[in-house]
Design a protein around this motif. Structure first.
Motif, mmCIF file in Angstrom:
data_model
loop_
_atom_site.group_PDB
_atom_site.id
_atom_site.type_symbol
_atom_site.label_atom_id
_atom_site.label_comp_id
_atom_site.label_asym_id
_atom_site.label_seq_id
_atom_site.Cartn_x
_atom_site.Cartn_y
_atom_site.Cartn_z
ATOM 1 N N ALA A 1 5.056 -82.513 -59.334
ATOM 2 C CA ALA A 1 3.617 -82.730 -59.516
ATOM 3 C C ALA A 1 2.844 -81.430 -59.318
ATOM 4 C CB ALA A 1 3.119 -83.801 -58.549
ATOM 5 N N LEU A 2 3.235 -80.656 -58.332
ATOM 6 C CA LEU A 2 2.588 -79.367 -58.092
ATOM 7 C C LEU A 2 2.790 -78.436 -59.293
ATOM 8 C CD1 LEU A 2 1.072 -77.448 -56.212
ATOM 9 C CD2 LEU A 2 3.273 -76.811 -55.236
ATOM 10 N N SER A 3 3.994 -78.413 -59.824
ATOM 11 C CA SER A 3 4.290 -77.567 -60.977
ATOM 12 C C SER A 3 3.467 -77.978 -62.193
ATOM 13 C CB SER A 3 5.783 -77.630 -61.298
ATOM 14 O OG SER A 3 6.113 -76.710 -62.295
ATOM 15 N N LEU A 4 3.304 -79.275 -62.405
ATOM 16 C CA LEU A 4 2.480 -79.735 -63.531
ATOM 17 C C LEU A 4 1.007 -79.406 -63.315
ATOM 18 C CD1 LEU A 4 4.221 -83.095 -64.458
ATOM 19 C CD2 LEU A 4 4.213 -80.954 -65.756
ATOM 20 N N ALA A 5 0.552 -79.441 -62.067
ATOM 21 C CA ALA A 5 -0.826 -79.031 -61.777
ATOM 22 C C ALA A 5 -1.003 -77.540 -62.072
ATOM 23 C CB ALA A 5 -1.181 -79.340 -60.329
ATOM 24 N N VAL A 6 -0.013 -76.733 -61.725
ATOM 25 C CA VAL A 6 -0.054 -75.295 -62.042
ATOM 26 C C VAL A 6 -0.053 -75.106 -63.551
ATOM 27 C CG1 VAL A 6 1.259 -73.133 -61.909
ATOM 28 C CG2 VAL A 6 0.956 -74.547 -59.870
ATOM 29 N N PHE A 7 0.744 -75.891 -64.267
ATOM 30 C CA PHE A 7 0.765 -75.835 -65.730
ATOM 31 C C PHE A 7 -0.634 -76.067 -66.310
ATOM 32 C CE2 PHE A 7 0.748 -78.832 -69.351
ATOM 33 C CZ PHE A 7 1.028 -77.936 -70.370
ATOM 34 N N VAL A 8 -1.298 -77.112 -65.848
ATOM 35 C CA VAL A 8 -2.643 -77.433 -66.356
ATOM 36 C C VAL A 8 -3.609 -76.287 -66.055
ATOM 37 C CG1 VAL A 8 -4.607 -78.996 -66.081
ATOM 38 C CG2 VAL A 8 -2.282 -79.905 -66.247
ATOM 39 N N SER B 1 -5.378 -73.600 -68.895
ATOM 40 C CA SER B 1 -6.839 -73.447 -68.966
ATOM 41 C C SER B 1 -7.267 -71.979 -68.928
ATOM 42 C CB SER B 1 -7.513 -74.209 -67.823
ATOM 43 O OG SER B 1 -7.339 -73.519 -66.597
ATOM 44 N N LEU B 2 -6.374 -71.083 -68.551
ATOM 45 C CA LEU B 2 -6.707 -69.666 -68.472
ATOM 46 C C LEU B 2 -6.615 -68.951 -69.816
ATOM 47 C CD1 LEU B 2 -4.829 -68.658 -65.201
ATOM 48 C CD2 LEU B 2 -7.237 -69.282 -65.477
ATOM 49 N N HIS B 3 -6.029 -69.598 -70.798
ATOM 50 C CA HIS B 3 -5.880 -68.966 -72.112
ATOM 51 C C HIS B 3 -7.240 -68.823 -72.782
ATOM 52 C CE1 HIS B 3 -1.476 -68.984 -72.203
ATOM 53 N NE2 HIS B 3 -1.601 -70.067 -71.460
ATOM 54 N N PRO B 4 -7.478 -67.689 -73.432
ATOM 55 C CA PRO B 4 -8.807 -67.392 -73.950
ATOM 56 C C PRO B 4 -9.174 -68.107 -75.248
ATOM 57 C CG PRO B 4 -7.320 -65.581 -74.434
ATOM 58 C CD PRO B 4 -6.565 -66.558 -73.581
ATOM 59 N N GLN B 5 -8.223 -68.632 -75.987
ATOM 60 C CA GLN B 5 -8.496 -69.254 -77.275
ATOM 61 C C GLN B 5 -8.917 -70.705 -77.123
ATOM 62 O OE1 GLN B 5 -8.434 -67.704 -80.276
ATOM 63 N NE2 GLN B 5 -7.999 -65.790 -79.236
ATOM 64 N N ALA B 6 -9.371 -71.284 -78.227
ATOM 65 C CA ALA B 6 -9.687 -72.709 -78.249
ATOM 66 C C ALA B 6 -8.435 -73.506 -77.893
ATOM 67 C CB ALA B 6 -10.189 -73.100 -79.643
ATOM 68 N N ALA B 7 -8.620 -74.645 -77.255
ATOM 69 C CA ALA B 7 -7.492 -75.418 -76.727
ATOM 70 C C ALA B 7 -6.456 -75.759 -77.796
ATOM 71 C CB ALA B 7 -8.008 -76.690 -76.064
ATOM 72 N N ALA B 8 -6.867 -76.237 -78.945
ATOM 73 C CA ALA B 8 -5.900 -76.640 -79.973
ATOM 74 C C ALA B 8 -5.087 -75.449 -80.464
ATOM 75 C CB ALA B 8 -6.619 -77.309 -81.136
ATOM 76 N N ARG B 9 -5.725 -74.320 -80.660
ATOM 77 C CA ARG B 9 -5.004 -73.124 -81.098
ATOM 78 C C ARG B 9 -4.063 -72.633 -79.999
ATOM 79 N NH1 ARG B 9 -8.855 -70.202 -83.525
ATOM 80 N NH2 ARG B 9 -8.170 -71.010 -85.514
ATOM 81 N N THR B 10 -4.506 -72.715 -78.777
ATOM 82 C CA THR B 10 -3.653 -72.315 -77.655
ATOM 83 C C THR B 10 -2.405 -73.180 -77.602
ATOM 84 O OG1 THR B 10 -5.515 -71.506 -76.350
ATOM 85 C CG2 THR B 10 -3.538 -72.125 -75.140
ATOM 86 N N LEU C 1 1.435 -64.948 -69.888
ATOM 87 C CA LEU C 1 0.764 -66.174 -69.462
ATOM 88 C C LEU C 1 1.410 -67.389 -70.118
ATOM 89 C CD1 LEU C 1 -1.493 -67.410 -67.775
ATOM 90 C CD2 LEU C 1 -3.069 -66.946 -69.667
ATOM 91 N N PHE C 2 1.758 -67.270 -71.410
ATOM 92 C CA PHE C 2 2.459 -68.357 -72.100
ATOM 93 C C PHE C 2 3.801 -68.647 -71.426
ATOM 94 C CE2 PHE C 2 0.182 -67.650 -76.350
ATOM 95 C CZ PHE C 2 -0.523 -68.834 -76.263
ATOM 96 N N VAL C 3 4.546 -67.613 -71.070
ATOM 97 C CA VAL C 3 5.863 -67.800 -70.449
ATOM 98 C C VAL C 3 5.721 -68.500 -69.099
ATOM 99 C CG1 VAL C 3 7.858 -66.608 -69.449
ATOM 100 C CG2 VAL C 3 6.986 -65.917 -71.696
ATOM 101 N N PHE C 4 4.790 -68.035 -68.255
ATOM 102 C CA PHE C 4 4.578 -68.683 -66.959
ATOM 103 C C PHE C 4 4.137 -70.137 -67.132
ATOM 104 C CE2 PHE C 4 3.907 -64.232 -65.327
ATOM 105 C CZ PHE C 4 5.054 -64.213 -64.546
ATOM 106 N N THR C 5 3.299 -70.382 -68.134
ATOM 107 C CA THR C 5 2.847 -71.743 -68.418
ATOM 108 C C THR C 5 4.029 -72.620 -68.804
ATOM 109 O OG1 THR C 5 0.705 -70.877 -69.155
ATOM 110 C CG2 THR C 5 1.243 -73.110 -69.820
ATOM 111 N N ALA C 6 4.904 -72.095 -69.655
ATOM 112 C CA ALA C 6 6.072 -72.863 -70.092
ATOM 113 C C ALA C 6 7.014 -73.165 -68.928
ATOM 114 C CB ALA C 6 6.817 -72.108 -71.191
ATOM 115 N N VAL C 7 7.248 -72.193 -68.085
ATOM 116 C CA VAL C 7 8.132 -72.403 -66.937
ATOM 117 C C VAL C 7 7.557 -73.484 -66.011
ATOM 118 C CG1 VAL C 7 9.082 -71.337 -64.850
ATOM 119 C CG2 VAL C 7 9.211 -70.129 -67.040
ATOM 120 N N ALA C 8 6.253 -73.437 -65.781
ATOM 121 C CA ALA C 8 5.627 -74.455 -64.933
ATOM 122 C C ALA C 8 5.775 -75.843 -65.539
ATOM 123 C CB ALA C 8 4.148 -74.128 -64.710
ATOM 124 N N GLU C 9 5.601 -75.947 -66.845
ATOM 125 C CA GLU C 9 5.741 -77.249 -67.497
ATOM 126 C C GLU C 9 7.187 -77.737 -67.455
ATOM 127 O OE1 GLU C 9 4.680 -79.601 -71.639
ATOM 128 O OE2 GLU C 9 4.608 -77.419 -71.630
#
Length: 107
Positions: free
Chosen positions: A39-46, A50-59, A7-15
């Motif tokens: 813009a679509l890729s950045l929306a996918v990134f966001v 949001s799918l990560h299970p940890q608190a936002a700052a730790r994620t 999930l981290f890797v897919f998130t990074a690629v989208a960003e």
């Protein structure tokens, strides 16, 4: 752990795609239509972040380690820039830091 890392890797690629396409438009004279998939890729990134299970700052802190590794791979594979030993070491250290954050959050 493998699911979270993927999930981290897919998130990074989208960003990276979302930031790379406007760079191409601004610096490399790519056509303006590349801003739409950016813009679509950045929306996918966001959405992905949001799918990560940890608190936002730790994620975000843990995600940073994966982002560094993926960005360096992008530099090597897409931009064709050879990586130096210091790039590999920096990526390894950042990924080690990510693991400390992720494993430490389980306690």
């Amino acid at each position: 752990m493998l699911k979270t890392t993927a999930l981290f890797v897919f998130t990074a690629v989208a960003e990276i795609i979302g930031c790379y396409l406007p760079y191409l438009w601004l610096k490399k004279q790519a056509p303006a239509w590349v801003l739409l998939p950016a813009a679509l890729s950045l929306a996918v990134f966001v959405w992905l972040i949001s799918l990560h299970p940890q608190a936002a700052a730790r994620t975000y802190a843990a995600y940073g380690g994966v982002y560094i590794g993926v960005a360096l791979l992008w530099l090597w594979q897409v931009d064709g820039v050879p990586l130096r030993w210091s790039d590999w070491l920096g990526a390894a250290l950042s990924l080690a830091g990510m693991m400390v954050i992720m494993w430490g959050s389980k306690t």
